[in-house]
Design a protein around this motif. Sequence first.
Motif, PDB file in Angstrom:
ATOM      1  N   ILE A  51       0.982  -1.151   0.008  1.00 53.47           N
ATOM      2  CA  ILE A  51      -0.010  -0.135   0.315  1.00 53.47           C
ATOM      3  C   ILE A  51       0.924   1.203  -0.137  1.00 53.47           C
ATOM      4  O   ILE A  51       0.586   2.084  -0.524  1.00 53.47           O
ATOM      5  N   TYR A  52       1.484   1.452   1.067  1.00 55.50           N
ATOM      6  CA  TYR A  52       2.623   2.028   0.860  1.00 55.50           C
ATOM      7  C   TYR A  52       3.018   2.552  -0.486  1.00 55.50           C
ATOM      8  O   TYR A  52       3.970   3.813  -0.542  1.00 55.50           O
ATOM      9  N   VAL A  53       3.711   1.694  -0.871  1.00 52.06           N
ATOM     10  CA  VAL A  53       4.625   1.614  -2.089  1.00 52.06           C
ATOM     11  C   VAL A  53       3.816   2.238  -3.075  1.00 52.06           C
ATOM     12  O   VAL A  53       4.077   2.972  -4.593  1.00 52.06           O
ATOM     13  N   ALA A  54       2.208   1.962  -3.361  1.00 49.28           N
ATOM     14  CA  ALA A  54       1.460   2.201  -4.150  1.00 49.28           C
ATOM     15  C   ALA A  54       1.722   3.415  -4.279  1.00 49.28           C
ATOM     16  O   ALA A  54       0.532   4.455  -4.848  1.00 49.28           O
ATOM     17  N   ASN A  78      12.178  12.833  -9.306  1.00 52.58           N
ATOM     18  CA  ASN A  78      11.079  12.296  -7.980  1.00 52.58           C
ATOM     19  C   ASN A  78      10.932  11.154  -8.264  1.00 52.58           C
ATOM     20  O   ASN A  78      10.695  11.187  -6.657  1.00 52.58           O
ATOM     21  N   HIS A  79      10.858  11.175  -9.339  1.00 47.33           N
ATOM     22  CA  HIS A  79      10.656   9.121  -8.849  1.00 47.33           C
ATOM     23  C   HIS A  79      11.458   8.386  -8.586  1.00 47.33           C
ATOM     24  O   HIS A  79      11.230   7.366  -7.987  1.00 47.33           O
ATOM     25  N   ILE A  80      13.116   8.683  -9.073  1.00 47.42           N
ATOM     26  CA  ILE A  80      14.116   7.669  -8.920  1.00 47.42           C
ATOM     27  C   ILE A  80      14.196   8.654  -7.530  1.00 47.42           C
ATOM     28  O   ILE A  80      14.403   6.987  -6.800  1.00 47.42           O
ATOM     29  N   CYS A  81      13.908   9.839  -6.356  1.00 46.73           N
ATOM     30  CA  CYS A  81      14.217   9.237  -5.178  1.00 46.73           C
ATOM     31  C   CYS A  81      12.746   8.837  -4.555  1.00 46.73           C
ATOM     32  O   CYS A  81      13.200   7.564  -3.168  1.00 46.73           O
ATOM     33  N   SER A  82      12.045   8.527  -4.602  1.00 43.61           N
ATOM     34  CA  SER A  82      11.575   8.125  -4.114  1.00 43.61           C
ATOM     35  C   SER A  82      11.479   6.181  -4.218  1.00 43.61           C
ATOM     36  O   SER A  82      11.325   5.250  -3.327  1.00 43.61           O
ATOM     37  N   SER A  83      11.113   6.015  -4.999  1.00 39.14           N
ATOM     38  CA  SER A  83      12.038   4.289  -5.722  1.00 39.14           C
ATOM     39  C   SER A  83      14.089   3.658  -4.608  1.00 39.14           C
ATOM     40  O   SER A  83      13.294   2.629  -4.119  1.00 39.14           O
ATOM     41  N   LEU A  84      14.233   5.140  -4.805  1.00 38.01           N
ATOM     42  CA  LEU A  84      15.644   4.624  -4.227  1.00 38.01           C
ATOM     43  C   LEU A  84      15.646   4.608  -2.436  1.00 38.01           C
ATOM     44  O   LEU A  84      15.482   3.973  -1.469  1.00 38.01           O
ATOM     45  N   PHE A  85      13.843   5.051  -1.560  1.00 38.14           N
ATOM     46  CA  PHE A  85      13.506   5.326  -0.403  1.00 38.14           C
ATOM     47  C   PHE A  85      13.096   4.492  -0.332  1.00 38.14           C
ATOM     48  O   PHE A  85      13.254   3.722   0.845  1.00 38.14           O
ATOM     49  N   ILE A  86      12.290   3.631  -1.474  1.00 39.08           N
ATOM     50  CA  ILE A  86      11.521   2.557  -1.037  1.00 39.08           C
ATOM     51  C   ILE A  86      11.874   1.565  -1.175  1.00 39.08           C
ATOM     52  O   ILE A  86      11.779   0.086  -0.011  1.00 39.08           O
ATOM     53  N   THR A  87      13.317   1.111  -1.896  1.00 36.73           N
ATOM     54  CA  THR A  87      14.124   0.083  -1.786  1.00 36.73           C
ATOM     55  C   THR A  87      15.333  -0.056   0.065  1.00 36.73           C
ATOM     56  O   THR A  87      15.896  -1.480  -0.524  1.00 36.73           O
ATOM     57  N   THR A  88      15.262   1.181   0.044  1.00 34.35           N
ATOM     58  CA  THR A  88      16.514   0.785   1.825  1.00 34.35           C
ATOM     59  C   THR A  88      15.655   0.488   2.634  1.00 34.35           C
ATOM     60  O   THR A  88      14.318   0.068   2.889  1.00 34.35           O
TER      61      THR A  88
END
Length: 88
Positions: A51-54, A78-88
Motif C-alpha cells: 500500500i505504501y509503495v502504491a 522525484n520518481h528516482i528518489c521515491s524508488s531509492l527510498f522504497i528499496t532501502t
Amino acid sequence: GLGKIMSGASDVIKKQYENRTIIVLLAVVCAIICFYGAMQMRNRKMMGYNIYVAGEMIYPLINMVLIGFGGFGAYFSNHICSSLFITT
C-alpha cells in the motif's frame, strides 16, 4: 537554447497552475495512502508495504500525465528518489 528551455518551463508552470486543484487533491490522497500503509507496516502486516509503495509511486506518475512530459527531468528525479527510498 536557453530561450527554449525557459519556454518549456513556462508551459509546465502554466499546466501546473491549471491543474492545481487536482494536483493538491492527488497529493493529499497519496499521502493518506502512504500513511495508512505505514501504519499497517507498524502493525507488522506485509500488505502495508504494498500500500505504501502504491501511494508513493502513483503521485509522480499521474503528475507526469497531468502536466505532460515537458518537465520530465524534475519528475523523473522525484520518481528516482521515491524508488531509492522504497528499496532501502
